[in-house]
Scaffold this active site. Structure first.
Site, PDB file in Angstrom:
ATOM      1  N   ASP A  49      -2.104   6.283  12.220  1.00 27.11           N
ATOM      2  CA  ASP A  49      -1.336   5.535  11.225  1.00 27.11           C
ATOM      3  C   ASP A  49      -0.121   6.384  10.852  1.00 27.11           C
ATOM      4  OD1 ASP A  49      -0.238   4.563   8.851  1.00 27.11           O
ATOM      5  OD2 ASP A  49      -2.177   4.040   7.967  1.00 27.11           O
ATOM      6  N   HIS A  96       1.457   5.256   6.471  1.00 28.31           N
ATOM      7  CA  HIS A  96       1.020   5.758   5.162  1.00 28.31           C
ATOM      8  C   HIS A  96       1.134   7.272   5.094  1.00 28.31           C
ATOM      9  CE1 HIS A  96      -0.893   1.740   5.443  1.00 28.31           C
ATOM     10  NE2 HIS A  96      -0.481   1.693   4.193  1.00 28.31           N
ATOM     11  N   SER A  99       0.803  -1.224   0.000  1.00 27.62           N
ATOM     12  CA  SER A  99       0.000   0.000   0.000  1.00 27.62           C
ATOM     13  C   SER A  99       0.839   1.279   0.000  1.00 27.62           C
ATOM     14  CB  SER A  99      -0.945  -0.001   1.197  1.00 27.62           C
ATOM     15  OG  SER A  99      -0.222  -0.226   2.391  1.00 27.62           O
TER      16      SER A  99
END
Ligand SMILES: *[C@@H]1O[C@H](CO)[C@@H](O)[C@H](O)[C@H]1NC(C)=O
Ligand SMILES: *[C@@H]1O[C@H](CO)[C@@H](O)[C@H](O)[C@H]1NC(C)=O
Ligand SMILES: *[C@@H]1O[C@H](CO)[C@@H](O)[C@H](O)[C@H]1NC(C)=O
Ligand SMILES: *[C@@H]1O[C@H](CO)[C@@H](O)[C@H](O)[C@H]1NC(C)=O
Ligand SMILES: *[C@@H]1O[C@H](CO)[C@@H](O)[C@H](O)[C@H]1NC(C)=O
Ligand SMILES: *[C@@H]1O[C@H](CO)[C@@H](O)[C@H](O)[C@H]1NC(C)=O
Ligand SMILES: *[C@@H]1O[C@H](CO)[C@@H](O)[C@H](O)[C@H]1NC(C)=O
Length: 377
Positions: free
Chosen positions: A349, A352, A158
């Site tokens: 997070d 990312h 990702s």
């Protein structure tokens, strides 16, 4: 090891005409094959993420390029002696961001931090300034011209998808309406630009070798299994691609959850990336960026009879604790709930990246190096 930010590295290599030769390429934990004879230019690596890129030698398609030559001006050329990965982030709210979050329709919700409610946007206004030279400004038309009749493929997880989307958004603004499209062929996404007969592709292969996480959406996070010696399945899909960019972060995460308790960063209410609005001003090197493993990989790659370019974007990404999605991203495919957002300690997070953001800089570096290469061939 728990890594709280993502700081990938890139590598470029150049296949020559002979596409039949296979090289076994052992890495720290896995192995994969490179197709073709390639030129390795190694610049860096990090333990928790690595990206390789190899591109076709531009001489292969000289005819195509001669059709529409790109004017590369002197100030767009990165001097060979300049280490573009050493530098600093400078405030630039005049020319950055390079595109707007809400005018690029191709961003997935994981990265659209503004739309997801992030209150600050300063993270979009930083430019990477190497100490020894300037990076050429990203020129979407020149990028597309370099990609004419070619395929550029980003392969990985990702984090890599973020780089893919960034590249799509970087070029998308100059494409006439209706001339571009994204086709989803899981586990691939293919962005086609008809006018240039070019495609920018993303291929979900989080471990590069075969794994039970290979399904684009239906894959386990808790119990991952990989086949270390099996690259065949994926290799078929990237065979014949002109420019490949590899990255895999998940190799280095052995915990299913993101441990957001980043004691290294101290700031924020929980010492993680939550509520961070300013980059770290160096020197700073995260403990997750293991120089020992980096140097092992460097040695391994140097021993290969191939040419690869590894872009050392570890350090520059490390500085950007302000640019992570934090609580304005998603978890397991869903945006965080209000309740989850109020618990950044558990839910931030710090892996990312918001877009526009740091992955744009990875692509600017990629662009600069492709341009340098284009000019040299
Ligand atoms: C990457 O950059 C960092 C910081 O500039 C440096 O310490 C490291 O040695 C570099 N890695 C490689 C493989 O060149
Ligand atoms: C490149 O520069 C030459 C000379 O300045 C000019 O004639 C030509 O149109 C330029 N080509 C492109 C694609 O900009
Ligand atoms: C850009 O940044 C400068 C310096 O922080 C600030 O004075 C100016 O108002 C900003 N401009 C915009 C358009 O945000
Ligand atoms: C389009 O590009 C592919 C390579 O990606 C090439 O094989 C094909 O010949 C090109 N088509 C045209 C019409 O040039
Ligand atoms: C997801 O994958 C599992 C294991 O392969 C399978 O049993 C399940 O039916 C799949 N679910 C969906 C919705 O496809
Ligand atoms: C999270 O990381 C901190 C600091 O490394 C560590 O002390 C803590 O045990 C970790 N928590 C979990 C749930 O792994
Ligand atoms: C975020 O940081 C600002 C300034 O550092 C502070 O005033 C604010 O209370 C913080 N917000 C939260 C939710 O911690």
């Amino acid at each position: 090891m728990l890594n709280l930010d993502s700081t990938p590295t890139n590598m470029t290599t150049h296949p020559t005409q002979d596409r039949r030769i296979l090289f076994l390429f052992p890495l720290a934990l896995g192995s994969f094959f490179l197709l073709g004879t390639v030129r390795v230019l190694l610049d860096n690596l990090k333990n928790n993420q690595f990206q390789f890129l190899w591109q076709s030698s531009f001489s292969r398609d000289n005819n195509k390029f001669l059709r529409v030559p790109i004017n590369v001006t002197l100030d767009e050329v990165i001097e060979e002696s300049c280490n573009v990965f050493e530098g600093q982030w400078v405030w630039d709210n005049v020319t950055y961001p390079l595109y707007k979050e809400d005018t690029c329709p191709y961003l997935v919700k994981q990265v659209t931090c503004q739309r997801n409610g992030r209150p600050d946007s300063l993270y979009q206004n930083w430019r990477w300034q190497p100490h020894g030279c300037n990076l050429p400004r990203f020129n979407a038309l020149k990028m597309l011209e370099m990609l004419r009749d070619k395929r550029l493929m980003f392969i990985g997880d990702s984090i890599q998808r973020g780089m893919f989307e960034s590249m799509v958004c970087l070029v998308q603004s100059v494409i006439a309406d209706g001339d571009d499209s994204i086709i989803r062929v899981p586990p691939r996404k293919i962005f086609r630009i008809e006018e240039f007969n070019a495609s920018i592709e993303y291929y979900w292969a989080p471990f590069m070798v075969e794994s039970i996480s290979d399904h684009a959406t239906n894959h386990t996070v808790l119990k991952r299994l990989v086949k270390l010696d099996s690259v065949e399945k994926h290799r078929k899909l990237w065979e014949g691609v002109d420019i490949l960019v590899f990255e895999s972060y998940v190799w280095w995460m052995h915990k299913p959850f993101i441990n957001a308790t980043n004691w290294e960063w101290k700031g924020g209410i929980d010492g993680n990336c939550f509520n961070e609005t300013q980059p770290i001003r160096g020197p700073y090197w995260g403990t997750g960026s293991n120089l020992e493993i980096m140097s092992i990989l460097k040695d391994v790659i140097n021993k290969l009879q191939i040419n690869v370019r590894l872009l050392n974007i570890t350090q520059l990404s490390e500085y950007r604790k302000d640019s992570h999605t934090s609580v304005f991203g998603e978890r397991r495919g869903k945006l965080l709930t209000r309740q989850q957002r109020s618990e950044p300690k558990a839910y931030a997070d710090c892996i990312h990246w918001c877009l526009p953001g740091v992955p744009d800089t990875w692509n600017e570096l990629l662009y600069g190096i492709l341009l340098q290469d284009y000019r040299n061939h």
